[in-house]
Design a protein around this motif. Sequence first.
Motif, PDB file in Angstrom:
ATOM      1  N   LEU A 611      -8.863  17.628  17.632  1.00 28.62           N
ATOM      2  CA  LEU A 611      -8.192  18.608  16.913  1.00 28.62           C
ATOM      3  C   LEU A 611      -8.895  19.336  15.721  1.00 28.62           C
ATOM      4  O   LEU A 611      -9.285  18.566  14.797  1.00 28.62           O
ATOM      5  CB  LEU A 611      -6.823  17.906  16.160  1.00 28.62           C
ATOM      6  CG  LEU A 611      -5.694  18.622  15.601  1.00 28.62           C
ATOM      7  CD1 LEU A 611      -5.041  19.516  16.838  1.00 28.62           C
ATOM      8  CD2 LEU A 611      -4.691  17.871  15.172  1.00 28.62           C
ATOM      9  N   GLY A 612      -9.240  20.577  16.086  1.00 28.52           N
ATOM     10  CA  GLY A 612     -10.055  21.251  14.962  1.00 28.52           C
ATOM     11  C   GLY A 612      -9.226  21.862  13.933  1.00 28.52           C
ATOM     12  O   GLY A 612      -7.887  21.596  13.845  1.00 28.52           O
ATOM     13  N   GLU A 613      -9.857  22.415  12.913  1.00 28.71           N
ATOM     14  CA  GLU A 613      -9.245  22.938  11.774  1.00 28.71           C
ATOM     15  C   GLU A 613      -8.392  23.969  12.069  1.00 28.71           C
ATOM     16  O   GLU A 613      -7.333  24.202  11.677  1.00 28.71           O
ATOM     17  CB  GLU A 613     -10.444  23.819  10.808  1.00 28.71           C
ATOM     18  CG  GLU A 613      -9.856  24.061   9.555  1.00 28.71           C
ATOM     19  CD  GLU A 613      -9.508  22.760   8.738  1.00 28.71           C
ATOM     20  OE1 GLU A 613      -8.476  23.014   7.892  1.00 28.71           O
ATOM     21  OE2 GLU A 613      -9.885  21.638   8.959  1.00 28.71           O
ATOM     22  N   THR A 614      -8.614  25.047  13.212  1.00 29.63           N
ATOM     23  CA  THR A 614      -7.668  26.045  13.402  1.00 29.63           C
ATOM     24  C   THR A 614      -6.288  25.430  14.007  1.00 29.63           C
ATOM     25  O   THR A 614      -5.288  25.892  13.655  1.00 29.63           O
ATOM     26  CB  THR A 614      -8.171  26.878  14.572  1.00 29.63           C
ATOM     27  OG1 THR A 614      -9.569  27.529  13.980  1.00 29.63           O
ATOM     28  CG2 THR A 614      -7.496  28.045  14.750  1.00 29.63           C
ATOM     29  N   ARG A 615      -6.544  24.296  14.764  1.00 30.74           N
ATOM     30  CA  ARG A 615      -5.320  23.791  15.455  1.00 30.74           C
ATOM     31  C   ARG A 615      -4.232  23.225  14.296  1.00 30.74           C
ATOM     32  O   ARG A 615      -3.311  23.140  14.286  1.00 30.74           O
ATOM     33  CB  ARG A 615      -5.230  23.115  16.554  1.00 30.74           C
ATOM     34  CG  ARG A 615      -5.903  23.830  17.798  1.00 30.74           C
ATOM     35  CD  ARG A 615      -5.705  23.317  19.247  1.00 30.74           C
ATOM     36  NE  ARG A 615      -6.577  22.116  19.189  1.00 30.74           N
ATOM     37  CZ  ARG A 615      -6.436  21.348  20.384  1.00 30.74           C
ATOM     38  NH1 ARG A 615      -5.424  21.490  21.210  1.00 30.74           N
ATOM     39  NH2 ARG A 615      -7.296  20.473  20.485  1.00 30.74           N
ATOM     40  N   LYS A 616      -5.105  22.552  13.311  1.00 26.03           N
ATOM     41  CA  LYS A 616      -4.472  21.875  12.274  1.00 26.03           C
ATOM     42  C   LYS A 616      -3.600  22.992  11.274  1.00 26.03           C
ATOM     43  O   LYS A 616      -2.519  22.568  11.002  1.00 26.03           O
ATOM     44  CB  LYS A 616      -5.468  21.105  11.433  1.00 26.03           C
ATOM     45  CG  LYS A 616      -6.010  19.808  11.909  1.00 26.03           C
ATOM     46  CD  LYS A 616      -6.730  18.794  10.868  1.00 26.03           C
ATOM     47  CE  LYS A 616      -8.157  19.324  10.701  1.00 26.03           C
ATOM     48  NZ  LYS A 616      -8.877  18.395  10.009  1.00 26.03           N
ATOM     49  N   GLN A 617      -4.376  23.868  11.115  1.00 28.15           N
ATOM     50  CA  GLN A 617      -3.692  24.864  10.237  1.00 28.15           C
ATOM     51  C   GLN A 617      -2.479  25.549  11.252  1.00 28.15           C
ATOM     52  O   GLN A 617      -1.389  25.639  10.430  1.00 28.15           O
ATOM     53  CB  GLN A 617      -4.635  26.055   9.949  1.00 28.15           C
ATOM     54  CG  GLN A 617      -5.644  25.517   9.194  1.00 28.15           C
ATOM     55  CD  GLN A 617      -6.542  26.641   8.591  1.00 28.15           C
ATOM     56  OE1 GLN A 617      -6.322  27.782   8.886  1.00 28.15           O
ATOM     57  NE2 GLN A 617      -7.524  26.538   7.715  1.00 28.15           N
ATOM     58  N   ALA A 618      -2.789  25.581  12.379  1.00 22.48           N
ATOM     59  CA  ALA A 618      -1.278  26.220  12.978  1.00 22.48           C
ATOM     60  C   ALA A 618      -0.248  25.161  13.112  1.00 22.48           C
ATOM     61  O   ALA A 618       0.959  25.708  12.878  1.00 22.48           O
ATOM     62  CB  ALA A 618      -1.844  26.494  14.548  1.00 22.48           C
ATOM     63  N   LEU A 619      -0.513  24.098  13.163  1.00 24.34           N
ATOM     64  CA  LEU A 619       0.710  22.895  13.018  1.00 24.34           C
ATOM     65  C   LEU A 619       1.338  22.802  11.926  1.00 24.34           C
ATOM     66  O   LEU A 619       2.648  22.809  11.860  1.00 24.34           O
ATOM     67  CB  LEU A 619      -0.017  21.488  13.402  1.00 24.34           C
ATOM     68  CG  LEU A 619      -0.377  21.220  14.667  1.00 24.34           C
ATOM     69  CD1 LEU A 619      -1.260  19.892  14.856  1.00 24.34           C
ATOM     70  CD2 LEU A 619       0.912  21.016  15.528  1.00 24.34           C
TER      71      LEU A 619
END
Length: 703
Positions: A611-619
């Motif tokens: 789980l990278g930074e982009t998908r964490k921010q999307a969540l």
Amino acid sequence: MADPSSYRPRPGEIPDSPGVYRFRDEHRRVIYVGKAKSLRQRLANYFQDLAGLHPRTRSMVTTAASVEWTVVSTEVEALQLEYSWIKEYDPRFNVKYRDDKSYPYLAVTMNEEFPRVQVMRGHKKKGVRYFGPYAHAWAIRDTVDLMLRVFPVRTCSAGVFKNAARTGRPCLLGYIGKCSAPCVERISPEDHRELAEEFCDFMAGRTGTYLRRLERRMAEAAEEMEYERAARLRDDIGALKKAMEKNAVVLADATDADLIAVAEDELEAAVQIFHVRGGRVRGQRGWVTDKVEEITTGALVEHALQQLYGEETGDAVPREVLVPALPDPVDPVQEWLTGRRGSNVSLRVPQRGDKKALMETVQRNAQQALVLHKTKRASDLTTRSRALEEISDALGLDSAPLRIECYDISHLQGDDVVASMVVFEDGLARKSEYRRFQIKGFAGQDDVRSMHEVITRRFRRYLAEKERTGEWADGGEPGAEPGAQEDPGTASAGLAEPPASTLTEDDGRPKRFAYPPQLVVVDGGAPQVAAAQRALDELGIDDIAVCGLAKRLEEVWLPGDDDPVVLPRTSEGLYLLQRIRDEAHRFAITYQRTKRAKRFRSSPLDDVPGLGETRKQALIKHFGSLKRLRSATIEQICDVPGIGRKTAETIVAALAQAVPGGPAVNTATGEIMDDTEEPGQQTGSPGEPVSTGAPDERRGQER
């Protein structure tokens, strides 16, 4: 000092063809890179009687321990390979130009959806159009302020742009007509890009066509009795002409050219460059270099051309380059410049007319720059030499400590304990040699034990490097067990040190931790000094001096002495030690704060594999907070773009294992904050922490 005859190639070994050669020292570091039309003839010049060589060339060949060469097909290839190797190895005996300041450029970020006009310094980025350099940033801002009336291109930062798009209200420039406000969709991306292209065309010197077009539109508006529009166009024309007048016309034929002048003496050379675009001086820059070899003006010009255009392509290389002397031979350099531009480039010496007169002006600037540099450096050299001599006398050293390393420990009440190592050579900071450490040998607060660990790790790595290069005659490493290596806790700029096995014999770059200092300075008093000396004794190192500088009374402590050495308050030596100590403290506390901030920003999502930074921010953006994400079902998490069912199950499991913290409290009022958010999370800014105030309140207790 090596005898050049000991590594001189045998007759007939050196090919009689173009190529690039490298001299290496006894540690296999590349100390000089050169090119030649004929390798055999060029290298033969280095192996003549030492008395006939230039002093700096003599120093180079006696420092070297071997020479090697690479054959290429043409002189242009040799020029390109020489430039690449000089950039890669940074050889100490090559000519190195030092920019006398970081020049600002006017940049247009054409690589963004909505191009932005701004001031930029430093390395150039791909997809950005640059104009300049300018002598002062305020000159750029004045020009841009005038041109925004006609070309209302975006100038705001990404944060301001996003905030305006979110609120639906543009910034002040949008209201007064100096920005077309693409943030609120007053203009389409295509039209805004076209506006940016027109801005770039005008800055590139294509001004006449655009001014005539505006004048024609103004006349048409007047004929149609649209006097307000005609008045606005009149004012636009006036603003553009005023912006153009800021650069006087120096060449009447609208020439695009760079003029390079060189002022030199036996030891140093100053280079001045005027950038002329559309017949006007658009920018100026200057360099100063040490002449570390016997070199002609033409060769200095060649090195300046490499420095100036080595990373440039297209229009950044002008059609005409005017120089005081031509490189010998000139054809490969001209062919190389032509290749960088993509079309023909004229490299010549101006003989008459306006161009010769302008070259004389550039030459006068170069002479003044050299005189100013020598005046400053003479004073600086004298002061630094006196400081090193005072340190040597006060500490009883055999010679002046040309390389000094200083160590400091930093922590916050025993948490995130780190250390720094800064290096000063000849009294000047050598930032490329700085290192930082994480204390991993134990937990808690113990500055003395931490200092012992850091000194041990640094010099164990030095001994390992020394053994690897074969400098230990018996092949053993004093004070270390066989096979011991530096642990991965040592980092440079945040990156772990590579193991010794990765430092190959063929790599000519300077090795990390390969150079020993003459003096080790620790931030602290007698206990820290004793710990550092004990670490060196355990490793069997007895040729490095140690001292400590205590903050309370600025006393200098030596190992085993009951009383400190007190230097006069006006001592240049004490001032230099204070600068070194303060720099080590700054470097350590910066690293410590970075680690602390990273720890405060930690989240249970960090432990989810894949789980990278982009998908964490999307969540976080989708659910609004970590608390709402924790209460979501697997199916709801799968609705987030890029999140599959397996990843959603992993997220749910990770959040279930994490223990949620208590409610956030406003420390100023005692009020419990909104419980819809968790401490450390903020709606609308995923991944950004909200500080509870405690770290700042405790900042005074940092070490």
